[in-house]
Scaffold this active site. Structure first.
Site, mmCIF file in Angstrom:
data_model
loop_
_atom_site.group_PDB
_atom_site.id
_atom_site.type_symbol
_atom_site.label_atom_id
_atom_site.label_comp_id
_atom_site.label_asym_id
_atom_site.label_seq_id
_atom_site.Cartn_x
_atom_site.Cartn_y
_atom_site.Cartn_z
ATOM 1 N N MET A 30 0.859 -1.193 0.000
ATOM 2 C CA MET A 30 0.000 0.000 0.000
ATOM 3 C C MET A 30 0.893 1.241 0.000
ATOM 4 O O MET A 30 0.470 2.329 0.391
ATOM 5 C CB MET A 30 -0.929 -0.025 1.210
ATOM 6 C CG MET A 30 -1.837 -1.265 1.190
ATOM 7 S SD MET A 30 -3.359 -1.071 2.111
ATOM 8 C CE MET A 30 -2.725 -0.917 3.764
ATOM 9 N N HIS A 34 9.245 0.826 3.113
ATOM 10 C CA HIS A 34 10.254 0.837 4.177
ATOM 11 C C HIS A 34 11.168 -0.376 4.010
ATOM 12 O O HIS A 34 11.035 -1.129 3.033
ATOM 13 C CB HIS A 34 9.575 0.880 5.548
ATOM 14 C CG HIS A 34 8.508 -0.177 5.721
ATOM 15 N ND1 HIS A 34 8.776 -1.523 5.683
ATOM 16 C CD2 HIS A 34 7.167 -0.073 5.915
ATOM 17 C CE1 HIS A 34 7.660 -2.199 5.859
ATOM 18 N NE2 HIS A 34 6.663 -1.344 5.990
ATOM 19 N N HIS A 37 9.662 -3.733 3.034
ATOM 20 C CA HIS A 37 9.349 -3.884 1.603
ATOM 21 C C HIS A 37 10.626 -4.103 0.805
ATOM 22 O O HIS A 37 10.651 -4.874 -0.155
ATOM 23 C CB HIS A 37 8.653 -2.620 1.077
ATOM 24 C CG HIS A 37 7.317 -2.354 1.710
ATOM 25 N ND1 HIS A 37 7.043 -1.217 2.411
ATOM 26 C CD2 HIS A 37 6.183 -3.103 1.742
ATOM 27 C CE1 HIS A 37 5.794 -1.244 2.843
ATOM 28 N NE2 HIS A 37 5.252 -2.386 2.461
ATOM 29 N N GLN A 61 -10.299 -2.856 2.382
ATOM 30 C CA GLN A 61 -9.779 -3.601 3.533
ATOM 31 C C GLN A 61 -9.748 -2.750 4.809
ATOM 32 O O GLN A 61 -9.276 -3.197 5.833
ATOM 33 C CB GLN A 61 -8.404 -4.203 3.227
ATOM 34 C CG GLN A 61 -7.260 -3.218 3.121
ATOM 35 C CD GLN A 61 -5.962 -3.897 2.709
ATOM 36 O OE1 GLN A 61 -5.793 -4.288 1.556
ATOM 37 N NE2 GLN A 61 -5.047 -4.066 3.644
ATOM 38 N N ARG A 187 2.695 2.000 9.551
ATOM 39 C CA ARG A 187 1.900 2.656 10.607
ATOM 40 C C ARG A 187 2.766 3.168 11.755
ATOM 41 O O ARG A 187 2.284 3.954 12.572
ATOM 42 C CB ARG A 187 0.835 1.704 11.143
ATOM 43 C CG ARG A 187 -0.289 1.485 10.135
ATOM 44 C CD ARG A 187 -1.494 0.787 10.720
ATOM 45 N NE ARG A 187 -2.638 0.844 9.841
ATOM 46 C CZ ARG A 187 -3.015 -0.143 9.016
ATOM 47 N NH1 ARG A 187 -2.334 -1.261 8.964
ATOM 48 N NH2 ARG A 187 -4.070 0.010 8.241
#
Ligand code: PAF
Length: 284
Positions: A30, A34, A37, A61, A187
């Protein structure tokens, strides 16, 4: 590196690759990329002729009152990172491209989707499976890479792939952590300074469970969970959503530890919900 925004363009490319006999790795994200990934991209590049990175903040989602609107979006920064890591294609469709008006079809993996995070986030995994299924159909990857941090997501996608006879190898990559143990997540950017200081408590609670299982040979799940709860509650900003010990394939809770178990937790640190897990091998 090319950026593709439409399904039809992406399909054309993937059909070309199939005809050329090329293997394709998919890293679905999404965005707000970082180090976690980056490790998925690296693995994909080692194992495939072409790596496709999808960036799509998937509205279906997110539940009501969740962070869809404030989810970090930084396409320019993501592009630079992807380019540096050698990604060949970014697939970044719009919401309208993925869910045109009148869209009606959703994919749901029963049972596995209603426990743990599915219990606190109704409909979340239905949204994940729907978008991942669409990405698999559009991109036709040979291999798809997911991080162990979202262990339940990974098991559900594995199950969907098996049940729907999708021709994709689902590959789990280890959790990437900060030096203090905090699992890296997009997050984490929501956390204040004090919350960041307290957030490694998830990792520390898992370490506690690991020590109890591996060193002290503790086999009573309820007792281990109790000790973990105690640890988490020592942090003023932490509020437990769940702490569970489960069988790693079925995700069923277990009372007595034997063989490999999955210890996992979801904890609110202030207004941010974080998750983490360890796979721990107890005595057979
Ligand atoms: O793990 C994520 O980032 C998302 O759930 C995924 C797999 C990209 C689907 O939107």
């Amino acid at each position: 590196m090319k950026i593709i925004k439409t399904v039809s363009q992406m399909r054309k490319l993937s059909l070309k690759w199939i005809r050329q006999g090329k293997s394709v790795g998919l890293i679905s994200t999404m965005g707000a990329l970082h180090k976690g990934h980056r490790s998925l991209i690296k693995q994909s590049r080692e194992e495939n002729d072409i790596s496709v990175l999808s960036i799509f903040v998937n509205p279906v989602q997110f539940g009501q009152g969740e962070d869809y609107k404030k989810y970090p979006r930084c396409l320019q920064k993501d592009k630079r990172l992807a380019e540096k890591e050698g990604v060949e294609i970014i697939f970044a469709p719009s919401v309208e491209e993925m869910y045109p008006q009148g869209y009606l079809t959703f994919v749901n993996v029963e049972n596995l989707s209603s426990v743990l995070c599915g219990n606190s986030r109704a409909g979340h995994f239905k949204g994940v499976c729907t978008v991942v299924n669409k990405l698999f159909n559009i991109i036709k990857p040979t291999r798809a890479y997911f991080g162990q941090k979202d262990y339940q997501q990974l098991k559900i996608i594995e199950r969907m792939t098996k049940d729907l006879n999708l021709n994709v190898a689902v590959i789990m990559m280890p959790i990437v952590r900060e030096e203090n143990g905090l699992a890296i997540s997009s997050r984490n950017s929501y956390l204040s300074g004090e919350e960041r200081r307290q957030a490694p408590v998830l990792f520390n609670a898992l370490k506690k469970a690991e020590e109890m299982i591996r060193v002290k040979k503790e086999t009573d799940s309820a007792y281990i969970i109790n000790q973990m709860e105690h640890k988490v509650r020592s942090q003023s900003k932490a509020k437990i959503d769940y702490i569970k010990i489960c069988e790693p394939e079925s995700l069923k809770e277990i009372e007595k530890i034997s063989g490999e178990v999955l210890v996992l937790l979801a904890v609110w640190i202030g207004k941010t919900r974080l998750i983490d897990n360890f796979l721990i091998k107890g005595d057979e």
